[in-house]
Motif scaffolding. Sequence first.
Motif, PDB file in Angstrom:
ATOM      1  N   TYR A  68       0.815  -1.297   0.049  1.00  0.00           N
ATOM      2  CA  TYR A  68       0.016  -0.102  -0.111  1.00  0.00           C
ATOM      3  C   TYR A  68       0.887   1.193  -0.068  1.00  0.00           C
ATOM      4  O   TYR A  68       0.428   2.420  -0.595  1.00  0.00           O
ATOM      5  CB  TYR A  68      -1.006   0.266   1.270  1.00  0.00           C
ATOM      6  CG  TYR A  68      -1.936  -0.983   1.180  1.00  0.00           C
ATOM      7  CD1 TYR A  68      -2.164  -1.887   0.272  1.00  0.00           C
ATOM      8  CD2 TYR A  68      -2.288  -1.406   2.352  1.00  0.00           C
ATOM      9  CE1 TYR A  68      -3.248  -2.688   0.213  1.00  0.00           C
ATOM     10  CE2 TYR A  68      -3.480  -2.420   2.601  1.00  0.00           C
ATOM     11  CZ  TYR A  68      -3.744  -3.216   1.393  1.00  0.00           C
ATOM     12  OH  TYR A  68      -4.686  -4.192   1.584  1.00  0.00           O
ATOM     13  N   LEU A  69       1.857   1.100   0.545  1.00  0.00           N
ATOM     14  CA  LEU A  69       2.850   2.351   0.839  1.00  0.00           C
ATOM     15  C   LEU A  69       3.688   2.554  -0.493  1.00  0.00           C
ATOM     16  O   LEU A  69       3.982   3.772  -0.895  1.00  0.00           O
ATOM     17  CB  LEU A  69       3.934   2.113   2.002  1.00  0.00           C
ATOM     18  CG  LEU A  69       3.490   2.467   3.338  1.00  0.00           C
ATOM     19  CD1 LEU A  69       4.627   1.840   4.272  1.00  0.00           C
ATOM     20  CD2 LEU A  69       3.292   3.912   3.317  1.00  0.00           C
ATOM     21  N   LYS A  70       3.820   1.574  -1.403  1.00  0.00           N
ATOM     22  CA  LYS A  70       4.409   1.674  -2.638  1.00  0.00           C
ATOM     23  C   LYS A  70       3.435   2.078  -3.806  1.00  0.00           C
ATOM     24  O   LYS A  70       3.743   2.514  -4.804  1.00  0.00           O
ATOM     25  CB  LYS A  70       4.943   0.391  -3.073  1.00  0.00           C
ATOM     26  CG  LYS A  70       6.254  -0.093  -2.362  1.00  0.00           C
ATOM     27  CD  LYS A  70       7.053  -1.053  -2.527  1.00  0.00           C
ATOM     28  CE  LYS A  70       8.015  -1.593  -1.703  1.00  0.00           C
ATOM     29  NZ  LYS A  70       8.301  -2.980  -1.704  1.00  0.00           N
ATOM     30  N   ASP A  71       1.968   2.155  -3.409  1.00  0.00           N
ATOM     31  CA  ASP A  71       1.060   2.522  -4.380  1.00  0.00           C
ATOM     32  C   ASP A  71       0.701   4.034  -4.311  1.00  0.00           C
ATOM     33  O   ASP A  71       0.506   4.692  -3.421  1.00  0.00           O
ATOM     34  CB  ASP A  71      -0.430   1.671  -4.153  1.00  0.00           C
ATOM     35  CG  ASP A  71      -1.404   2.038  -5.103  1.00  0.00           C
ATOM     36  OD1 ASP A  71      -1.302   3.018  -5.475  1.00  0.00           O
ATOM     37  OD2 ASP A  71      -2.172   1.134  -5.205  1.00  0.00           O
ATOM     38  N   ARG A  75      -0.512   5.726  -0.982  1.00  0.00           N
ATOM     39  CA  ARG A  75       0.499   6.267  -0.097  1.00  0.00           C
ATOM     40  C   ARG A  75       0.071   7.494   0.793  1.00  0.00           C
ATOM     41  O   ARG A  75       0.695   7.348   1.823  1.00  0.00           O
ATOM     42  CB  ARG A  75       1.895   6.784  -0.960  1.00  0.00           C
ATOM     43  CG  ARG A  75       2.936   7.016  -0.065  1.00  0.00           C
ATOM     44  CD  ARG A  75       4.047   7.308  -0.991  1.00  0.00           C
ATOM     45  NE  ARG A  75       4.343   6.327  -1.988  1.00  0.00           N
ATOM     46  CZ  ARG A  75       4.609   6.483  -3.171  1.00  0.00           C
ATOM     47  NH1 ARG A  75       4.638   7.831  -3.552  1.00  0.00           N
ATOM     48  NH2 ARG A  75       4.871   5.777  -4.277  1.00  0.00           N
ATOM     49  N   GLN A  76      -0.801   8.236   0.152  1.00  0.00           N
ATOM     50  CA  GLN A  76      -0.932   9.555   1.018  1.00  0.00           C
ATOM     51  C   GLN A  76      -1.897   9.154   2.351  1.00  0.00           C
ATOM     52  O   GLN A  76      -1.940  10.030   3.175  1.00  0.00           O
ATOM     53  CB  GLN A  76      -1.847  10.583   0.171  1.00  0.00           C
ATOM     54  CG  GLN A  76      -3.075  10.141  -0.279  1.00  0.00           C
ATOM     55  CD  GLN A  76      -3.817  10.890  -1.216  1.00  0.00           C
ATOM     56  OE1 GLN A  76      -3.579  12.102  -1.161  1.00  0.00           O
ATOM     57  NE2 GLN A  76      -4.726  10.453  -2.002  1.00  0.00           N
ATOM     58  N   ASN A  79       0.679   6.765   4.696  1.00  0.00           N
ATOM     59  CA  ASN A  79       1.661   7.480   5.136  1.00  0.00           C
ATOM     60  C   ASN A  79       1.397   8.729   6.043  1.00  0.00           C
ATOM     61  O   ASN A  79       2.349   9.457   6.344  1.00  0.00           O
ATOM     62  CB  ASN A  79       2.772   7.456   4.128  1.00  0.00           C
ATOM     63  CG  ASN A  79       4.015   7.884   4.433  1.00  0.00           C
ATOM     64  OD1 ASN A  79       4.471   7.427   5.345  1.00  0.00           O
ATOM     65  ND2 ASN A  79       4.786   8.689   3.826  1.00  0.00           N
TER      66      ASN A  79
END
Length: 98
Positions: A68-71, A75-76, A79
């Motif tokens: 999910y962080l790489k998408d 990410r917004q 993160n």
Amino acid sequence: MKKFSIFALSAALVVAAAVLLSEAPTAEAVTCSPLQMSSCLPAISGGTPPSSQCCTKLNEQKPCLCGYLKDPNLRQYVNSPNARKVAAKCGVPYPNCS
């Protein structure tokens, strides 16, 4: 006497197999779906405390968080400072993705 020995040996093998199989760890597959964490949206977007359902889903989706962080579309949210607070309140360590 021989029939009793074979029976006793067979019974012992069945019991041993049952014990070994009952203690074997099972791996459950996780389906990575950000929609499953929709119950966390009020806490992430509004800063409200996470619900128990949110924490349950967050724990279930823990293996997916780096993805999910790489998408760029997710990410917004993942993160954000509120997402980090939700993870902390749910006892889910924030992922360290490489």
